[in-house]
Design an enzyme around this catalytic site. Structure first.
Site, PDB file in Angstrom:
ATOM      1  N   CYS A  24       0.838  -1.197   0.000  1.00  0.00           N
ATOM      2  CA  CYS A  24       0.000   0.000   0.000  1.00  0.00           C
ATOM      3  C   CYS A  24       0.875   1.249   0.000  1.00  0.00           C
ATOM      4  CB  CYS A  24      -0.909  -0.002   1.222  1.00  0.00           C
ATOM      5  SG  CYS A  24      -1.918  -1.491   1.376  1.00  0.00           S
ATOM      6  N   ASP A 283       2.272   2.521  18.620  1.00  0.00           N
ATOM      7  CA  ASP A 283       2.302   2.019  17.255  1.00  0.00           C
ATOM      8  C   ASP A 283       2.950   3.020  16.293  1.00  0.00           C
ATOM      9  OD1 ASP A 283       1.697   0.454  15.021  1.00  0.00           O
ATOM     10  OD2 ASP A 283      -0.265   1.371  14.774  1.00  0.00           O
TER      11      ASP A 283
END
Length: 378
Positions: A24, A283
């Site tokens: 992506c 994250d």
């Protein structure tokens, strides 16, 4: 050390590190491979898996959630996740355990779907909407579209009774189509939806934003349109679809802590565990400066409550004057720290500050009415 002891209630685990079977354009995590040497393949060992689950079980309270993310966690294979369940049972000691799996859906076959249903995994399925929107950036390694496979997976999961959230990245292209995306998700049975605004730095010139980043005004218009669609689908005062951002904002309106960390006054209430056992603050901050330790040498609960993690959490609560004087501060809390760091504003307001102002000015009256209704009926 903070005077407030943070309980261990959730962890985010990346068992295949940054590895993924898609390519992506807007992915921010593939580049994390540079943290782990020259090896092209990253996989968590069974020993590290067992130590992770053992520690989490021993150091958490009565309820704990495991988030499995990547890269693409299903690259570990189904047998790995059967081991997850085996170790959770071994060390669970009667605790209530939740498992969430974020996946691109490419590898999910019937065996996977049966397993995920049997053990009540909550699935976050990355799907950006109809084919022309999804395939604009979410491509395979050979630069082909992934939409048809993901659509098939969504139906397979729903047919097996798996709870599925649509995870939709709002980028410079998809931001143009809020109604089309929302209605598409509903039409295929995805009534739990999460929208993630994309803002990243250009790799070749960090002073610029990447081309796929969404502009603040566009995202604000997207949120306002999405809110109207959400409201129009209410059954009386009860929503018929769940949009995570609106649900989380609603918590703040009724005076409860929001489940979404971006809407808390301070963050740092979970840690990220990489495939090596290395532990990081968040994250979006898997980088050397926010490396907290390794679970083979340190306890997870100690890293969660370390001075360094507390310092990380307080970055969010160190707000510019514009935020402190904002009428909507108690609902927004400055947004995600990552979006403030990626902002061009010298005072470090969020890149999406304008977006959120547009949204709250649009939605505030209705949100207050909904919160009043909720309070009356408790």
């Amino acid at each position: 050390m903070s005077k407030f002891f943070k309980p261990l209630s959730s962890v985010l685990i990346k068992p295949a590190g940054p590895d993924c079977n898609l390519d992506c354009d807007y992915c921010f995590y593939l580049e994390k491979a540079s943290l782990f040497g020259d090896s092209p393949r990253h996989r968590m060992s069974i020993d590290t898996l067992e130590e992770t689950i053992k520690q989490v079980m021993q150091q958490s309270g009565a309820y704990v959630t495991f988030g499995w993310q990547g890269g693409e966690p299903t690259l570990m294979g189904l047998d790995f996740f059967k081991k997850v369940i085996e170790f959770q049972k071994k060390y669970g000691d009667g605790k209530t355990i939740g498992n969430g799996l974020q996946t691109n859906g490419i590898l999910i076959d019937n065996d996977w779907a049966k397993f995920l249903s049997e053990y009540n995994f909550l699935i976050g399925l990355s799907i950006d909407g109809p084919e022309h929107i999804h395939d604009h950036y979410r491509k395979t390694k050979s630069q082909k579209g992934s939409w048809k496979k993901v659509l098939s997976t969504s139906q397979r999961l729903l047919e097996h009774g798996v709870e599925v959230n649509a995870l939709t990245v709002v980028n410079d292209y998809s931001v143009k189509y809020p109604e089309e995306i929302y209605n598409f998700h509903k039409s295929i049975g995805l009534t739990y939806q999460q929208y993630i605004p994309c803002v990243e730095r250009d790799i070749s010139d960090p002073s610029l934003l990447a081309k796929y980043s969404v502009e603040p005004k566009q995202f604000g218009e997207f949120l306002c349109k999405l809110f109207d669609l959400w409201i129009n689908d209410f059954d009386g005062e009860i929503p018929s679809t769940s949009i995570r951002y609106f649900d989380s904002v609603f918590y703040n309106y009724v005076g409860m802590p929001a489940p979404e960390c971006t809407l808390l006054s301070e963050c740092g209430n979970y840690v990220v565990i990489e495939h090596t056992g290395d532990v990081y603050s968040c994250d979006f901050f898997v980088e050397p400066s926010w490396h907290l330790g390794n679970l083979h040498r340190n306890r997870i609960i100690d890293m969660l409550n370390s001075d360094r993690q507390n310092e990380f959490g307080k970055m969010k609560s160190t707000l510019p004057q514009k935020c402190k004087s904002c009428d909507y501060l108690k609902y927004c809390w400055g947004g995600c720290t990552k979006d403030r760091i990626n902002s061009n504003d010298p005072n470090k307001v969020s890149h999406f500050c304008e977006s959120y102002l547009m949204f709250f000015e649009h939605a505030d009256t209705k949100m207050k009415a909904l919160s009043d209704y909720w309070k009356r009926n408790q």
